[in-house]
Design an enzyme around this catalytic site. Sequence first.
Site, mmCIF file in Angstrom:
data_model
loop_
_atom_site.group_PDB
_atom_site.id
_atom_site.type_symbol
_atom_site.label_atom_id
_atom_site.label_comp_id
_atom_site.label_asym_id
_atom_site.label_seq_id
_atom_site.Cartn_x
_atom_site.Cartn_y
_atom_site.Cartn_z
ATOM 1 N N HIS B 142 0.862 -1.169 0.000
ATOM 2 C CA HIS B 142 0.000 0.000 0.000
ATOM 3 C C HIS B 142 0.906 1.228 0.000
ATOM 4 O O HIS B 142 1.541 1.527 1.003
ATOM 5 C CB HIS B 142 -0.875 -0.030 1.244
ATOM 6 C CG HIS B 142 -1.738 1.166 1.399
ATOM 7 N ND1 HIS B 142 -2.761 1.447 0.534
ATOM 8 C CD2 HIS B 142 -1.725 2.165 2.298
ATOM 9 C CE1 HIS B 142 -3.344 2.577 0.891
ATOM 10 N NE2 HIS B 142 -2.735 3.032 1.965
ATOM 11 N N GLY B 157 2.865 5.333 4.206
ATOM 12 C CA GLY B 157 2.245 6.002 5.347
ATOM 13 C C GLY B 157 0.818 5.534 5.482
ATOM 14 O O GLY B 157 0.270 4.940 4.558
ATOM 15 N N GLY B 160 -5.056 7.800 4.359
ATOM 16 C CA GLY B 160 -5.620 9.103 4.686
ATOM 17 C C GLY B 160 -4.578 10.159 5.041
ATOM 18 O O GLY B 160 -4.917 11.306 5.326
ATOM 19 N N LYS B 163 -1.132 10.718 0.683
ATOM 20 C CA LYS B 163 -0.237 10.241 -0.369
ATOM 21 C C LYS B 163 -0.796 10.578 -1.757
ATOM 22 O O LYS B 163 -0.077 11.059 -2.625
ATOM 23 C CB LYS B 163 -0.038 8.719 -0.261
ATOM 24 C CG LYS B 163 0.608 8.266 1.034
ATOM 25 C CD LYS B 163 0.926 6.779 1.021
ATOM 26 C CE LYS B 163 -0.309 5.905 1.073
ATOM 27 N NZ LYS B 163 -1.047 5.995 2.337
ATOM 28 N N SER B 164 -2.091 10.337 -1.919
ATOM 29 C CA SER B 164 -2.708 10.587 -3.225
ATOM 30 C C SER B 164 -2.718 12.077 -3.538
ATOM 31 O O SER B 164 -2.470 12.487 -4.674
ATOM 32 C CB SER B 164 -4.135 10.062 -3.252
ATOM 33 O OG SER B 164 -4.157 8.692 -2.970
ATOM 34 N N ASP B 181 -1.876 3.850 -4.432
ATOM 35 C CA ASP B 181 -2.562 2.905 -3.540
ATOM 36 C C ASP B 181 -2.047 1.478 -3.592
ATOM 37 O O ASP B 181 -1.786 0.895 -2.560
ATOM 38 C CB ASP B 181 -4.075 2.869 -3.803
ATOM 39 C CG ASP B 181 -4.805 3.773 -2.836
ATOM 40 O OD1 ASP B 181 -4.248 4.029 -1.768
ATOM 41 O OD2 ASP B 181 -5.911 4.228 -3.159
ATOM 42 N N GLU B 206 -7.548 8.147 -6.076
ATOM 43 C CA GLU B 206 -8.714 8.603 -5.338
ATOM 44 C C GLU B 206 -8.330 9.824 -4.521
ATOM 45 O O GLU B 206 -7.368 9.802 -3.764
ATOM 46 C CB GLU B 206 -9.215 7.513 -4.386
ATOM 47 C CG GLU B 206 -10.501 7.892 -3.714
ATOM 48 C CD GLU B 206 -10.514 7.662 -2.198
ATOM 49 O OE1 GLU B 206 -11.495 8.041 -1.557
ATOM 50 O OE2 GLU B 206 -9.521 7.130 -1.671
ATOM 51 N N ARG B 247 17.108 16.047 11.935
ATOM 52 C CA ARG B 247 17.234 17.484 11.798
ATOM 53 C C ARG B 247 18.381 17.872 10.879
ATOM 54 O O ARG B 247 18.304 18.824 10.127
ATOM 55 C CB ARG B 247 17.443 18.116 13.193
ATOM 56 C CG ARG B 247 16.320 17.805 14.176
ATOM 57 C CD ARG B 247 14.999 18.344 13.680
ATOM 58 N NE ARG B 247 14.966 19.778 13.682
ATOM 59 C CZ ARG B 247 14.543 20.517 14.696
ATOM 60 N NH1 ARG B 247 14.107 19.934 15.797
ATOM 61 N NH2 ARG B 247 14.548 21.824 14.616
#
Lengths: 88, 322
Positions: B142, B157, B160, B163-164, B181, B206, B247
């Site tokens: 995924h 990740g 939601g 990424k898309s 996806d 999506e 950092r």
Amino acid sequence: MICKEVEIINKLGLHARPATMLVKTAAKYKAKIKIKKDDLTVDAKSIMGVLILAAQKGTTLKIEVDGQDEAEAIEEVVALFANGFGEE
Amino acid sequence: MGEMTVNRFFEQKKEKLMLSLVAGESGLGRRILRPVVQRPAFLLAGYIEGFAEKRLQILGKSEMAFLDSRPPEEAEASFARLADFPIPGVIISRGMHPQDYMIRIADDKGLPLIVSGLSTDELFNQITVYLDLCFSPQITIHATMMDVYGVGILYTGPAGIGKSECALDLVERGHRLIADDVVTLRRHAGQVLIATGSPEAGHHIEIRGVGIVDIERLFGVRAIRIQKRVELEVHLELWDDIKDYERLGLEDTNTTYLGVQIPKLTVPISPGKNITAISEVVAMNHMLKVYGHHPAREFVARLQEMMKRKENLNQYLESDFE
């Protein structure tokens, strides 16, 4: 981690409406939910993933749930399949 | 990958490798168990120790000439010795015609005997490349896969996280989408990871609140790619106050897929963060490292150099009693 196998019993298979129901249900939980069909593994929280499974009636899927709320999650997901997503 | 049978190889490559089946059709279900081919010269000459029976066997000009140079019974016995092993099949190169005894033995044993119009070297190379691809391990994950300035970035990740949306934004800025996806990773030639999408999903993504959109239709062919080498992973996650994020970037963190190691960066997301711009910088920075520059290390080295120079000057001034 909990694993369970489910069978698709509704006539039209895992088409758009059931896929949406499944994704919305999965998204309520923190646990990672994976669905396996043959070699393909997708995330149950991703609509594209669930749709491209293109799982028709009679297909057996393996569901893997991993996380804090896994017990509740698998129960609700399995219930969706068992009820045929409220379809015939 | 399914089972790699001689039949599958034959059907998929018969045109490109100019193959024709001359005998042993009943054995087409035999399995190819190794992604390499072999020339059985030693075996034909009588040395059977360590013979690699799981590979496809190629008879080139020298093997054929060797057999022809032997008395007929001996040549036949040599070929029979080869056919007695549970090899997947025999391919004769250069369009050379097999002797009658070869056809008879192959039919007898149900051993696929194939003639190819290609030269032995070419046959060797092409079959090796093809089998390497067929045997290369793969996994489906995924993630979202993008080509940013020619650098293949794998975005991972939780669902939601965006990424898309990140992919869409990158496409808007002229970068290319490989898959969203569902990404299939394949190990190629031992140490290269290749990402592809699924044929079903194509280049659709999506977007929450909008639905499924077709990137190829919307942005044209320049916005997509079929496959891309994965060069680094960018892991997106929600900003966590407690977690310690990188950092300076002095140390490179890695991750491993299918035994191939790639650099991995964890980028925390919070409102107002422009992950697209960060992605472009990540890609360019990666190229700098590939070209032999390590900006973080060079920066720290420069500071140290400056401090040293200052110290030298201070020492000089301190001891300067004029």
